[in-house]
Write a protein that holds these residues in place. Structure first.
Motif, mmCIF file in Angstrom:
data_model
loop_
_atom_site.group_PDB
_atom_site.id
_atom_site.type_symbol
_atom_site.label_atom_id
_atom_site.label_comp_id
_atom_site.label_asym_id
_atom_site.label_seq_id
_atom_site.Cartn_x
_atom_site.Cartn_y
_atom_site.Cartn_z
ATOM 1 N N ALA A 1 7.569 -2.229 7.391
ATOM 2 C CA ALA A 1 8.087 -1.037 8.018
ATOM 3 C C ALA A 1 7.726 0.309 7.628
ATOM 4 C CB ALA A 1 9.805 -1.120 7.246
ATOM 5 N N SER A 2 8.134 1.219 8.170
ATOM 6 C CA SER A 2 7.436 2.678 7.893
ATOM 7 C C SER A 2 7.478 3.105 6.630
ATOM 8 C CB SER A 2 8.296 3.564 8.993
ATOM 9 O OG SER A 2 9.469 4.003 8.133
ATOM 10 N N ALA A 3 6.565 3.800 6.264
ATOM 11 C CA ALA A 3 6.491 4.206 4.780
ATOM 12 C C ALA A 3 7.634 4.856 4.115
ATOM 13 C CB ALA A 3 5.141 5.267 4.800
ATOM 14 N N LEU A 4 8.160 5.634 5.217
ATOM 15 C CA LEU A 4 9.170 6.245 4.926
ATOM 16 C C LEU A 4 10.301 5.384 4.604
ATOM 17 C CD1 LEU A 4 10.978 9.115 4.842
ATOM 18 C CD2 LEU A 4 11.573 8.671 7.300
ATOM 19 N N GLN A 5 10.688 4.429 5.160
ATOM 20 C CA GLN A 5 11.797 3.537 5.201
ATOM 21 C C GLN A 5 11.544 2.717 3.623
ATOM 22 O OE1 GLN A 5 12.505 0.820 8.154
ATOM 23 N NE2 GLN A 5 14.178 -0.368 7.166
ATOM 24 N N GLN A 6 10.228 2.390 3.543
ATOM 25 C CA GLN A 6 9.753 1.239 2.343
ATOM 26 C C GLN A 6 9.939 2.275 1.048
ATOM 27 O OE1 GLN A 6 6.103 -0.733 2.188
ATOM 28 N NE2 GLN A 6 5.951 -0.703 4.397
ATOM 29 N N GLN A 7 9.331 3.448 1.032
ATOM 30 C CA GLN A 7 9.459 4.257 -0.028
ATOM 31 C C GLN A 7 10.904 4.661 -0.362
ATOM 32 O OE1 GLN A 7 6.695 7.369 1.050
ATOM 33 N NE2 GLN A 7 5.179 6.007 0.743
ATOM 34 N N THR A 8 11.936 5.063 0.658
ATOM 35 C CA THR A 8 13.325 5.215 0.420
ATOM 36 C C THR A 8 13.817 3.940 -0.226
ATOM 37 O OG1 THR A 8 13.133 6.675 2.154
ATOM 38 C CG2 THR A 8 15.347 6.256 1.371
ATOM 39 N N ALA A 9 13.843 2.786 0.255
ATOM 40 C CA ALA A 9 14.493 1.459 -0.141
ATOM 41 C C ALA A 9 14.164 1.340 -1.540
ATOM 42 C CB ALA A 9 14.155 0.432 0.785
ATOM 43 N N TRP A 10 12.824 1.485 -1.726
ATOM 44 C CA TRP A 10 12.236 0.894 -3.179
ATOM 45 C C TRP A 10 13.096 1.891 -4.108
ATOM 46 C CZ3 TRP A 10 10.406 -1.881 -6.693
ATOM 47 C CH2 TRP A 10 9.613 -1.301 -7.881
ATOM 48 N N ARG A 11 12.986 3.269 -3.911
ATOM 49 C CA ARG A 11 13.631 4.011 -5.021
ATOM 50 C C ARG A 11 15.280 3.877 -5.223
ATOM 51 N NH1 ARG A 11 9.340 6.528 -3.398
ATOM 52 N NH2 ARG A 11 8.248 8.052 -4.768
ATOM 53 N N ALA B 1 1.009 -1.178 -0.024
ATOM 54 C CA ALA B 1 0.086 -0.048 0.058
ATOM 55 C C ALA B 1 0.863 1.132 -0.111
ATOM 56 C CB ALA B 1 -1.043 -0.088 1.133
ATOM 57 N N GLU B 2 2.000 1.195 0.583
ATOM 58 C CA GLU B 2 2.806 2.353 0.772
ATOM 59 C C GLU B 2 3.623 2.764 -0.448
ATOM 60 O OE1 GLU B 2 2.344 3.731 3.364
ATOM 61 O OE2 GLU B 2 2.006 2.515 5.126
ATOM 62 N N LEU B 3 3.524 1.791 -1.455
ATOM 63 C CA LEU B 3 4.155 2.015 -2.885
ATOM 64 C C LEU B 3 3.166 2.007 -3.924
ATOM 65 C CD1 LEU B 3 7.528 -0.338 -2.382
ATOM 66 C CD2 LEU B 3 7.280 2.016 -1.804
ATOM 67 N N GLY B 4 1.878 2.465 -3.582
ATOM 68 C CA GLY B 4 1.223 2.921 -4.716
ATOM 69 C C GLY B 4 0.393 1.462 -5.121
ATOM 70 N N GLY C 1 16.326 -8.215 0.252
ATOM 71 C CA GLY C 1 15.967 -7.452 1.550
ATOM 72 C C GLY C 1 14.883 -6.689 1.455
ATOM 73 N N LEU C 2 14.879 -5.815 0.380
ATOM 74 C CA LEU C 2 13.774 -5.068 0.088
ATOM 75 C C LEU C 2 12.285 -5.754 0.213
ATOM 76 C CD1 LEU C 2 12.355 -2.053 -0.809
ATOM 77 C CD2 LEU C 2 12.919 -3.030 -3.269
ATOM 78 N N HIS C 3 12.196 -6.770 -0.427
ATOM 79 C CA HIS C 3 10.871 -7.587 -0.574
ATOM 80 C C HIS C 3 10.365 -8.043 0.926
ATOM 81 C CE1 HIS C 3 8.020 -10.441 -2.066
ATOM 82 N NE2 HIS C 3 8.349 -9.958 -3.379
ATOM 83 N N ARG C 4 11.629 -8.365 1.585
ATOM 84 C CA ARG C 4 11.274 -8.699 3.198
ATOM 85 C C ARG C 4 10.777 -7.398 3.895
ATOM 86 N NH1 ARG C 4 14.542 -12.918 1.558
ATOM 87 N NH2 ARG C 4 14.037 -14.826 2.592
ATOM 88 N N LEU C 5 11.478 -6.375 3.735
ATOM 89 C CA LEU C 5 11.117 -5.194 4.210
ATOM 90 C C LEU C 5 9.681 -4.822 3.940
ATOM 91 C CD1 LEU C 5 12.457 -2.451 5.740
ATOM 92 C CD2 LEU C 5 12.498 -1.655 3.579
ATOM 93 N N LEU C 6 9.111 -4.803 2.820
ATOM 94 C CA LEU C 6 8.030 -4.623 2.371
ATOM 95 C C LEU C 6 6.711 -5.558 2.917
ATOM 96 C CD1 LEU C 6 8.329 -3.854 -1.458
ATOM 97 C CD2 LEU C 6 8.369 -2.175 0.389
#
Length: 296
Positions: free
Chosen positions: A140-150, A16-19, A131-136
């Motif tokens: 984790a917080s929206a801030l962390q998810q959105q930063t890591a994805w970019r 949800a945090e990544l659209g 690591g990103l997939h597990r984070l999502l």
């Protein structure tokens, strides 16, 4: 947080945090993906075993510790490349989700980037995406998810993509473009090969060859793909599997279920449920009633 769902060993959800980015974590042993296409990109990290797949006319083997990349609209299959099958984590970003990031980075976003090659044994990127997939998944917080994805996506694009050349547009023969429109307009009762060929003034045999060269699929298989893509869109919008099967001309609901699972690894009911859950979290709280009614 994204919402989770398990179906055997396949677990599909949306971040949800990544659209609403679609994600799959799965272990498959005997599952075989029929030839299919995705409208967006596929970024898969193979974590155990190996997956074999056909893509752009070549057989690929993605073993544990590799990244498998597939461009939008490209036909591919999938089956085990190891006795134990394979376990992987997959991201399915839509074209506009990637375009939005290019725009943010002030990179030319008019042309979609194209991944170069398909299987990459690239240890640090594999670790990053795993690591990103597990984070999502962990919420984790929206801030962390959105930063890591970019950050992950930028690293991937810099290393394994080229910005598409504008010349690729308009290369498709007019006859094929016209035939695709005709098929899309009549998915429930598609025209015959003869009717399609006549509509674009080619002989049926010649038309079938031109069509296959342009799309990578014979017309009937391309039609099947369009039906499945349309089914996904309708399920996402909250339609029931029964009504989707009827609207799109599947023989019955079990026919839709079988084909959908063969193409996407999860059934239409599970897919719709995961989308509905994500949809509810994306809405302001007052609108929940509508989403809830739709999923009855």
């Amino acid at each position: 947080m994204g919402h989770h769902l398990s179906t055997g060993d396949a677990h599909f959800w949306q971040a949800a945090e990544l659209g609403g980015l679609e994600l799959l974590a799965a272990r498959f042993v005997e599952h075989r993906f029929a030839p299919h296409v995705h409208e967006g990109y596929v970024i898969a990290v193979v974590e155990a075993g190996a997956e074999r797949y056909r893509y752009r006319g070549v057989e690929h083997l993605a073993a544990a510790g590799s990244l498998a990349l597939i461009n939008p609209g490209e036909v591919h299959t999938g089956s085990k490349g190891h006795d134990e099958g394979w376990r992987y984590r997959v991201f399915y970003p839509e074209a506009q989700q990637i375009q939005a990031i290019l725009t943010e980075l002030e990179l030319p976003a008019a042309d979609l980037p194209a991944f170069v090659g398909s299987v990459h044994r690239d240890a640090d990127l594999v670790a990053t995406f795993s690591g990103l997939h597990r984070l999502l998944e962990s919420g984790a917080s929206a801030l962390q998810q959105q930063t890591a994805w970019r950050e992950a996506l930028l690293a991937l694009l810099q290393r394994h993509a080229q910005l598409a050349q504008p010349t690729t547009v308009g290369r498709e023969p007019q006859s094929v473009a016209r035939a695709r429109e005709l098929v899309r307009a009549q998915l429930a009762e598609p025209p015959s090969l003869e009717e399609l060929a006549a509509a674009v003034n080619l002989s049926p045999f010649h038309f079938a060859r031109v069509f296959r060269r342009a799309t990578g699929l014979p017309p009937h298989a391309w039609l099947k793909q369009q039906r499945l893509e349309q089914a996904r869109a309708l399920l996402k919008a909250g339609c029931s599997a029964v009504s989707v099967a009827v609207q799109l001309g599947f023989a019955d609901q079990s026919h839709l279920t079988r084909q959908f699972k063969q193409a996407y690894g999860v059934g239409p009911g599970e897919y719709r449920a995961a989308c509905a859950r994500s949809f509810r979290t994306l809405l302001p709280s007052g609108v929940v009633g509508i989403a809830a009614e739709k999923s009855q």
